[in-house]
Design a protein around this motif. Structure first.
Motif, PDB file in Angstrom:
ATOM      1  N   GLU A   1      45.963  46.747  41.158  1.00 14.01           N
ATOM      2  CA  GLU A   1      46.196  46.315  42.538  1.00 14.01           C
ATOM      3  C   GLU A   1      44.902  46.411  43.365  1.00 14.01           C
ATOM      4  O   GLU A   1      44.899  46.856  44.507  1.00 14.01           O
ATOM      5  N   GLY A   2      43.801  46.021  42.750  1.00 13.62           N
ATOM      6  CA  GLY A   2      42.519  45.970  43.438  1.00 13.62           C
ATOM      7  C   GLY A   2      41.752  47.276  43.470  1.00 13.62           C
ATOM      8  O   GLY A   2      40.637  47.322  43.996  1.00 13.62           O
ATOM      9  N   VAL A   3      42.310  48.341  42.914  1.00  9.42           N
ATOM     10  CA  VAL A   3      41.665  49.662  42.943  1.00  9.42           C
ATOM     11  C   VAL A   3      41.148  50.001  41.545  1.00  9.42           C
ATOM     12  O   VAL A   3      41.912  49.940  40.574  1.00  9.42           O
TER      13      VAL A   3
ATOM     14  N   TYR B   1      38.028  45.361  46.420  1.00 12.08           N
ATOM     15  CA  TYR B   1      37.793  44.556  45.215  1.00 12.08           C
ATOM     16  C   TYR B   1      38.878  43.493  45.021  1.00 12.08           C
ATOM     17  O   TYR B   1      39.954  43.558  45.601  1.00 12.08           O
ATOM     18  N   ASN B   2      38.531  42.533  44.168  1.00 14.88           N
ATOM     19  CA  ASN B   2      39.417  41.432  43.781  1.00 14.88           C
ATOM     20  C   ASN B   2      39.882  40.601  44.971  1.00 14.88           C
ATOM     21  O   ASN B   2      41.027  40.182  45.068  1.00 14.88           O
ATOM     22  N   ARG B   3      38.952  40.331  45.884  1.00 17.77           N
ATOM     23  CA  ARG B   3      39.223  39.369  46.941  1.00 17.77           C
ATOM     24  C   ARG B   3      38.932  37.967  46.420  1.00 17.77           C
ATOM     25  O   ARG B   3      38.357  37.789  45.342  1.00 17.77           O
ATOM     26  N   GLU B   4      39.324  36.967  47.186  1.00 19.88           N
ATOM     27  CA  GLU B   4      39.094  35.583  46.756  1.00 19.88           C
ATOM     28  C   GLU B   4      37.614  35.346  46.464  1.00 19.88           C
ATOM     29  O   GLU B   4      37.262  34.708  45.465  1.00 19.88           O
ATOM     30  N   THR B   5      36.737  35.853  47.329  1.00 20.59           N
ATOM     31  CA  THR B   5      35.296  35.795  47.079  1.00 20.59           C
ATOM     32  C   THR B   5      34.814  37.223  46.854  1.00 20.59           C
ATOM     33  O   THR B   5      34.760  38.016  47.796  1.00 20.59           O
ATOM     34  N   PRO B   6      34.465  37.572  45.613  1.00 15.82           N
ATOM     35  CA  PRO B   6      34.170  38.982  45.297  1.00 15.82           C
ATOM     36  C   PRO B   6      32.732  39.378  45.620  1.00 15.82           C
ATOM     37  O   PRO B   6      32.004  39.922  44.782  1.00 15.82           O
TER      38      PRO B   6
ATOM     39  N   ASP C   1      38.699  32.522  37.616  1.00 18.65           N
ATOM     40  CA  ASP C   1      40.064  32.016  37.503  1.00 18.65           C
ATOM     41  C   ASP C   1      40.898  32.665  38.606  1.00 18.65           C
ATOM     42  O   ASP C   1      41.038  33.891  38.658  1.00 18.65           O
ATOM     43  N   ALA C   2      41.441  31.866  39.502  1.00 15.38           N
ATOM     44  CA  ALA C   2      42.208  32.390  40.645  1.00 15.38           C
ATOM     45  C   ALA C   2      43.452  33.148  40.203  1.00 15.38           C
ATOM     46  O   ALA C   2      44.067  33.850  41.027  1.00 15.38           O
ATOM     47  N   LEU C   3      43.818  33.072  38.934  1.00 15.36           N
ATOM     48  CA  LEU C   3      44.965  33.824  38.425  1.00 15.36           C
ATOM     49  C   LEU C   3      44.809  35.322  38.712  1.00 15.36           C
ATOM     50  O   LEU C   3      45.805  36.031  38.934  1.00 15.36           O
ATOM     51  N   ARG C   4      43.573  35.793  38.731  1.00 16.81           N
ATOM     52  CA  ARG C   4      43.343  37.224  38.949  1.00 16.81           C
ATOM     53  C   ARG C   4      43.907  37.704  40.288  1.00 16.81           C
ATOM     54  O   ARG C   4      44.266  38.874  40.424  1.00 16.81           O
ATOM     55  N   LEU C   5      43.982  36.824  41.263  1.00 24.28           N
ATOM     56  CA  LEU C   5      44.440  37.223  42.586  1.00 24.28           C
ATOM     57  C   LEU C   5      45.919  37.582  42.610  1.00 24.28           C
ATOM     58  O   LEU C   5      46.388  38.257  43.530  1.00 24.28           O
ATOM     59  N   SER C   6      46.670  37.151  41.616  1.00 22.57           N
ATOM     60  CA  SER C   6      48.106  37.414  41.575  1.00 22.57           C
ATOM     61  C   SER C   6      48.491  38.433  40.499  1.00 22.57           C
ATOM     62  O   SER C   6      49.673  38.715  40.314  1.00 22.57           O
ATOM     63  N   ARG C   7      47.518  38.997  39.815  1.00 23.95           N
ATOM     64  CA  ARG C   7      47.800  39.949  38.741  1.00 23.95           C
ATOM     65  C   ARG C   7      47.604  41.390  39.188  1.00 23.95           C
ATOM     66  O   ARG C   7      46.695  41.696  39.961  1.00 23.95           O
TER      67      ARG C   7
ATOM     68  N   GLU D   1      48.040  41.673  29.552  1.00 21.78           N
ATOM     69  CA  GLU D   1      48.539  41.217  30.854  1.00 21.78           C
ATOM     70  C   GLU D   1      47.464  41.222  31.939  1.00 21.78           C
ATOM     71  O   GLU D   1      47.691  40.731  33.051  1.00 21.78           O
ATOM     72  N   ALA D   2      46.297  41.775  31.644  1.00 23.04           N
ATOM     73  CA  ALA D   2      45.242  41.856  32.654  1.00 23.04           C
ATOM     74  C   ALA D   2      44.500  40.533  32.791  1.00 23.04           C
ATOM     75  O   ALA D   2      44.211  39.863  31.800  1.00 23.04           O
TER      76      ALA D   2
END
Length: 275
Positions: free
Chosen positions: A119-121, A239-244, A82-88, A71-72
């Motif tokens: 959740e970005g952590v 972490y895991n912002r649109e532009t990392p 892949d912008a999918l990461r922003l919603s996972r 699921e990651a």
């Protein structure tokens, strides 16, 4: 309400470590200590180098880690974003070879880096440096280890006598107002952070433009060893912002964080230099 903890975290860390060890073997096969790599090399858009070892390790880890936690989402230096990461909730963050230039030149200071974000952590991190015979790992709340032995950052609170690594222009600028020891260059950002985590050095400076994959795994290891990575003004690393991509960063044991950030602030403000 915070998300529930990952129930299989200890077993997952063990599996990620084993995957990084195997990935390291792929890279070592084309590594030549003290000599130019045997791997094919080329330049990416923007001019940064890449080798066939980077691609081989990236491919191996994507297959292996996707099986461990399907699921990651995925964020890697060598894979199209892949912008999918922003919603996972979960995201694997991977640098197949952090320190590619070092790897190419035969320097041992390169590492395979894997982090898992929740959740970005960062909640899990492994930094494996096979040419240095060092494998760092951490699980959030579980401490940090180097080759399975617990590690901790230094507890110094004074810049005087501290050992600091980073880009020479930044160190030279800081040295105009502060007294400290400039540590040897560490080309891998991840290893710069893990060597603060294990007390080899006291602090490190990182110039602007570092990416999530350079930092996330080592950041968790540093935190779990009692250290801190922050922006140059003390702000949290996100972490895991649109532009990392990150601005200037500073890392140290917790006791040196405030003195170092204050010194950098004085340097930026142009306050009088020491005589």
């Amino acid at each position: 309400m915070s998300p529930p903890p990952l129930p299989i975290a200890p077993d997952l860390l063990k599996a990620v470590r084993e995957s990084c060890l195997e990935a390291g073997e792929i890279a070592v096969d084309l590594f030549r200590p003290g000599e130019k790599t045997a791997a094919r090399t080329w330049s990416k858009s923007g001019g940064s180098p890449v080798t066939e070892a980077d691609i081989g390790v990236d491919t191996f880890l994507r297959i292996r880690l996707s099986v461990l936690l399907p699921e990651a989402a995925w964020l890697s230096e060598e894979t199209v974003d892949d912008a999918l990461r922003l919603s996972r909730r979960f995201v694997w963050v991977v640098d197949p070879i952090d320190g590619t230039r070092a790897y190419m030149s035969g320097s041992p200071d390169w590492a395979v880096c894997v982090a898992l974000l929740d959740e970005g952590v960062p909640i899990l991190g492994v930094v494996h440096a096979p040419a240095c015979d060092a494998t760092y790992q951490a699980l959030r709340g579980g401490g940090a280890q180097r080759n399975s032995a617990a590690i901790s950052a230094t507890t110094t609170t004074s810049l005087a006598g501290s050992r600091i690594a980073g880009p020479k222009p930044m160190l030279d600028a800081l040295a105009r107002s502060e007294t400290f020891e400039q540590a040897d260059k560490i080309p891998s950002l991840a290893l710069r952070l893990t060597r603060i985590a294990d007390g080899t050095i006291d602090a490190g400076l990182i110039s602007a433009d570092a990416r999530d994959w350079d930092l996330a795994a080592a950041d968790l290891i540093l935190q779990e060893a009692g250290g801190l990575l922050s922006g140059g003004s003390g702000e949290a690393v996100v972490y895991n912002r649109e532009t990392p991509v990150h601005g200037m960063l500073v890392a140290s044991g917790s006791g040196l964080a405030e003195p170092l950030i204050s010194a950098l602030q004085r340097m930026r403000d142009g306050q009088p230099q020491r005589s």
